[in-house]
Design a protein around this motif. Structure first.
Motif: not given
Length: 487
Positions: A458-485
């Motif tokens: 909520c109320n975040v702006t961020f850039e995103v690109k893909q990494g080199e590795n395949n991801a069988s699982y993404i911890d979305w909550e953890k990923l979004f919590k790295t962002l600053s509102s």
């Protein structure tokens, strides 16, 4: 006099005895497909997708449908849209650059918006009919704008859409469960009467949709030791997950009587119900808040002392009741036999976390044109050619700013170069608009839909690109919590 026919109809409607339904289908020559099958619990409220026929938009639409959302698509060319989009999607012809087309047909009952609109870009030398050169996003072709200008699409159009939907978006910490002000055949088929005929009584009730409301009405009789009438939904599959909310709020207009609202977490016919009694004011609309913590576990009007608190992760049915009794033999102090009527406009969960309601797909690089210290030779083509492309990134940034200033809870996604490559890579989030790379449209679509469910988005702006590795699982909550509102 007790009515056997009504008793059988009740059991058949709620599929209490499967054999009865099999016999009924056999007699009617019915198919195996049940038109009354309940909608999935996510399919309340509508997600509006703008830019629905584009490379990202069409994937967003399909992913929403696959996850059980109702989807409304803003399209300019309905024939093209029908050839591209799933038949389950609701198509509305409109144009974000023409605010007069962004009317109530488009915006009524929406819970969120995903905006994937973009100015049309193609190689100077031309493209194939399916835009293969542009969409593949690997080889660089000298680009040009065709059609409308970046100012009109990326800024004014986005601003028009924001202004149109802001009038209809409900508070993001609420979850609409039933909106009887917007009735549908689906809603009508969900509710059926459960009266004291199942116990030998003679009371009768029904629910009717009319004039923007549902009316629970009938006649309660105490003959034959009866004294209750109710309407109840069939079981939802999947059930409603109302975790994170404080309770349920209903908007009703009654007749001065005391009613019960009942939630159930068991799919069996005669299980525990979690009850809340509320008084009505005659001919007056009131909002009744029903905190989960104040629900009373009941089995056949008797409290269940050792019952667990309600499991709000699996609400499978809802019920409204008028009964002679409160609990454990106590009488309802505001009950009288005879005719009754309770009007209901909405049922919603309240007190939840704030979630994004407008997801905007922008672009990495929007802050770089004109930024001191930028080496254009090291930047992506869109940054180098911003001026030649009508200031495309500059206008995208102004579109972002319109959303930030709107007061709508938002997520702004800035993808790096978009490709048609398969998705499934690990995702790298950054803020500050410095990264370069690429990402598949499939992963951006997945990201757009996931953002609607993440409070940390909520109320975040961020850039995103893909990494080199395949991801069988993404911890979305953890990923979004790295962002600053930003708010």
């Amino acid at each position: 006099m007790w009515d056997l026919n009504r008793f059988v109809k009740t059991l058949t409607f709620f599929e209490v005895i499967p054999l009865l339904n099999w016999v009924q289908d056999l007699v009617k020559g019915g198919s195996k497909d049940n038109p009354n099958t309940l909608i999935g619990a996510k399919k309340v409220g509508i997600v509006l997708v703008a830019g629905a026929t584009g490379g990202v938009g069409k994937r967003v639409v399909q992913r929403l449908i696959d996850k059980g959302y109702k989807v409304r698509c803003l399209v300019r060319d309905i024939d093209k849209a029908r050839s591209i989009l799933d038949d389950e999607a609701d198509l509305i012809v409109a144009d974000i650059t023409k605010p007069e087309t962004l009317n109530s047909l488009l915006t009524t009952n929406i819970q969120a918006v995903i905006c994937c609109t973009a100015v049309r870009v193609q190689p100077v030398e031309g493209d194939t009919p399916d835009r293969a050169k542009y969409n593949q996003g690997i080889k660089f072709y000298m680009p040009e704008i065709v059609g409308d200008t970046p100012e009109n699409v990326e800024y004014k159009g986005v601003k028009n859409l924001i202004e149109a939907v802001s009038k209809n978006l409900r508070p993001s910490n609420e979850k609409l469960i039933f909106d009887f002000s917007n009735p549908s055949v689906e809603i009508q088929n969900q509710w059926g009467a459960v009266d004291d005929v199942v116990m030998g009584g003679v009371s009768q009730s029904n629910i009717q949709l009319s004039s923007g409301k549902a009316v629970f009405f009938g006649n309660v009789s105490t003959e034959n030791s009866g004294g209750f009438a109710s309407v109840r939904t069939k079981n939802f599959d999947p059930s409603f997950n109302l975790s994170g909310y404080e309770g349920v709020e209903i908007k009703v207009k009654g007749d001065g009587k005391r009613y019960k609202f009942i939630l159930r977490t068991e799919t069996n016919w005669d299980g525990i119900g979690y009850c809340y009694s509320f008084d009505t004011e005659a001919d007056t609309w009131i909002n009744v808040k029903i905190p989960f913590a104040e629900l009373t576990p009941v089995f056949r009007a008797k409290t269940v002392k050792d019952a667990s608190p309600i499991d709000v992760n699996k609400i499978c049915s809802f019920q409204l009741m008028l009964s002679k009794f409160e609990y454990d033999g106590d009488l309802n102090p505001n009950f009288s036999p005879g005719a009754f009527a309770l009007e209901v406009e909405t049922v919603k969960a309240y007190g939840g976390e704030t979630l994004p309601q407008f997801v905007l797909v922008s672009s990495a690089g929007v802050t770089r044109p004109g930024r001191p210290g930028i080496n254009l030779e090291e930047e992506p083509p869109a940054v180098k050619l911003n001026d030649q492309l009508g200031g495309i990134l500059t206008w995208k940034l102004k579109g972002e700013d319109s959303l930030r200033q709107s007061g709508i809870p938002y997520t702004i996604i800035r993808p790096c170069a978009l490709t048609e490559e398969p998705g499934g890579k690990e995702l790298i989030f950054e803020q500050g608009d410095n990264i370069k790379g690429k990402i598949s449209r499939e992963d951006i679509a997945k990201l757009c839909v996931q953002a609607l469910q993440e409070p940390s988005a909520c109320n975040v702006t961020f850039e995103v690109k893909q990494g080199e590795n395949n991801a069988s699982y993404i911890d979305w909550e953890k990923l979004f919590k790295t962002l600053s509102s930003e708010q």
